[in-house]
Design a protein around this motif. Structure first.
Motif, PDB file in Angstrom:
ATOM      1  N   GLN A 113      -1.177 -10.801  -0.020  1.00  0.00           N
ATOM      2  CA  GLN A 113      -0.731 -10.576  -1.397  1.00  0.00           C
ATOM      3  C   GLN A 113      -1.705  -9.665  -2.154  1.00  0.00           C
ATOM      4  N   ILE A 114      -2.992  -9.877  -1.953  1.00  0.00           N
ATOM      5  CA  ILE A 114      -3.996  -9.054  -2.647  1.00  0.00           C
ATOM      6  C   ILE A 114      -3.923  -7.611  -2.175  1.00  0.00           C
ATOM      7  N   ALA A 115      -3.715  -7.411  -0.867  1.00  0.00           N
ATOM      8  CA  ALA A 115      -3.600  -6.050  -0.327  1.00  0.00           C
ATOM      9  C   ALA A 115      -2.414  -5.313  -0.946  1.00  0.00           C
ATOM     10  N   GLU A 116      -1.305  -6.019  -1.152  1.00  0.00           N
ATOM     11  CA  GLU A 116      -0.144  -5.407  -1.813  1.00  0.00           C
ATOM     12  C   GLU A 116      -0.477  -5.019  -3.246  1.00  0.00           C
ATOM     13  N   LEU A 117      -1.298  -5.834  -3.893  1.00  0.00           N
ATOM     14  CA  LEU A 117      -1.669  -5.562  -5.289  1.00  0.00           C
ATOM     15  C   LEU A 117      -2.596  -4.363  -5.398  1.00  0.00           C
ATOM     16  N   VAL A 118      -3.645  -4.303  -4.563  1.00  0.00           N
ATOM     17  CA  VAL A 118      -4.674  -3.274  -4.726  1.00  0.00           C
ATOM     18  C   VAL A 118      -4.411  -2.024  -3.899  1.00  0.00           C
ATOM     19  N   GLY A 119      -3.511  -2.104  -2.899  1.00  0.00           N
ATOM     20  CA  GLY A 119      -3.157  -0.929  -2.119  1.00  0.00           C
ATOM     21  C   GLY A 119      -4.149  -0.536  -1.045  1.00  0.00           C
TER      22      GLY A 119
END
Length: 328
Positions: A295-301
């Motif tokens: 989820q964090i990777a989707e947020l920060v790219g």
């Protein structure tokens, strides 16, 4: 203070798409607060309107603890959605502060939209909130029947009648009554149209393309907490808090291979709760880390390295000093 930890990597996902810019003609902008009892679908509706996940969701009551602003950009206006904690009868100092947060938010918005889940009858909890809402004399009020994908047309019709009757009993004049499904998307766009129409005329309040004004660290902490809430026992969710201590791009990495490092603490109130969160030989904490990293990777790219540690903050929900340290 005891602690345990888990570290690891997660894959990256695409960045959020930009929102529509303002068009010509009459333009409206303003704030709308979603209210309702816990688990009424407020956060899911916020995400559906924004078109991206900016508020965490869970089937656990009182998941939302912060005021998250989601921004909807349209040619005819800008809709700033304020997703607040569910109003409830507090049993801790944390609960009292969350209720205070809801009430203070109500006084600062243009429209308050009360959510009534269609799969549950209008009950005492709804009446308690609506009674408080009736005290607001200068705020436009809207009723939203949420979760309509879970029931049939007859139930939706009866639900809307019950909502109208509650409003009449308390002297609330609903400007609109709208049934929606955030999951299927049914009537979500119509709700946005109606809410835009209730806002005052004015210029955009946020830059084009900005989807929330919540700091990235706050969103990351909430994503970790959402992952930790999944599958835990009923008494545990209220005892979980997450604080991101450090976050940023790892130094020395090639420009084409960025890596975001996140160092966070997951707090619980008792040693027995710590054991539940960690699981047998760290198995559950590992699952929390894996889900949160995605989820964090989707947020920060970018890919993410997550260093997650579990600490005990004894009875933090009732301790003013610890509440301040945890951001409440």
């Amino acid at each position: 203070m005891s602690q345990d930890r888990i570290g690891g990597f997660g894959g990256a996902a695409g960045a959020a798409s930009g929102a529509d810019g303002a068009g010509g003609g009459e333009y409206r902008s303003g704030f709308v607060s979603f209210v309702g009892r816990p688990n009424a679908g407020k956060s899911t509706l916020t995400n559906a309107l924004v078109g991206q996940k900016i508020a965490i969701t869970s089937d656990k009551p009182q998941t939302t603890r912060t005021v998250v602003r989601g921004i909807v950009h349209r040619p005819d206006g800008q809709l700033i959605l304020v997703d607040t904690p569910g109003l409830h009868r507090p049993r801790t100092l944390l609960g009292e502060r969350l209720n205070d947060l809801v009430h203070s938010t109500w006084s600062e918005v243009d429209v308050v939209a009360m959510c009534f889940p269609a799969d549950e009858k209008v009950g005492p909890g709804d009446r308690h909130i609506a009674t408080e809402l009736a005290k607001l004399k200068r705020v436009t009020k809207v009723a939203v029947a949420t979760k309509t994908d879970l029931v049939g047309p007859d139930r939706i019709a009866q639900h809307l009648l019950d909502i109208a009757r509650l409003g009449a009993d308390l002297g609330i004049e609903w400007a609109e009554q709208v049934p929606v499904s955030s999951v299927s998307g049914d009537q979500v766009h119509l709700l946005a149209d109606l809410l835009i129409g209730l806002l005052p005329e004015g210029p955009p309040l946020y830059p084009d393309g900005e989807l929330t004004d919540s700091p990235e660290e706050v969103l990351v902490a909430e994503l970790i907490r959402e992952a930790a809430l999944d599958g835990v026992r009923d008494e545990l969710p209220h005892s979980i808090a997450v604080v991101v201590e450090e976050m940023g791009l790892r130094e020395g990495r090639p420009a084409d291979r960025p890596l975001t490092e996140v160092h966070a603490y997951l707090y619980v109130e008792r040693d027995s709760q710590k054991g539940i969160v960690i699981g047998h030989k760290g198995s559950r904490l590992k699952q929390v880390g894996q889900r949160a990293r995605t989820q964090i990777a989707e947020l920060v790219g970018t890919p993410v390295y997550l260093d997650l540690r579990v600490k005990i903050a004894k009875d933090w929900q009732r301790d003013p000093r610890q509440l301040r340290r945890l951001g409440f």
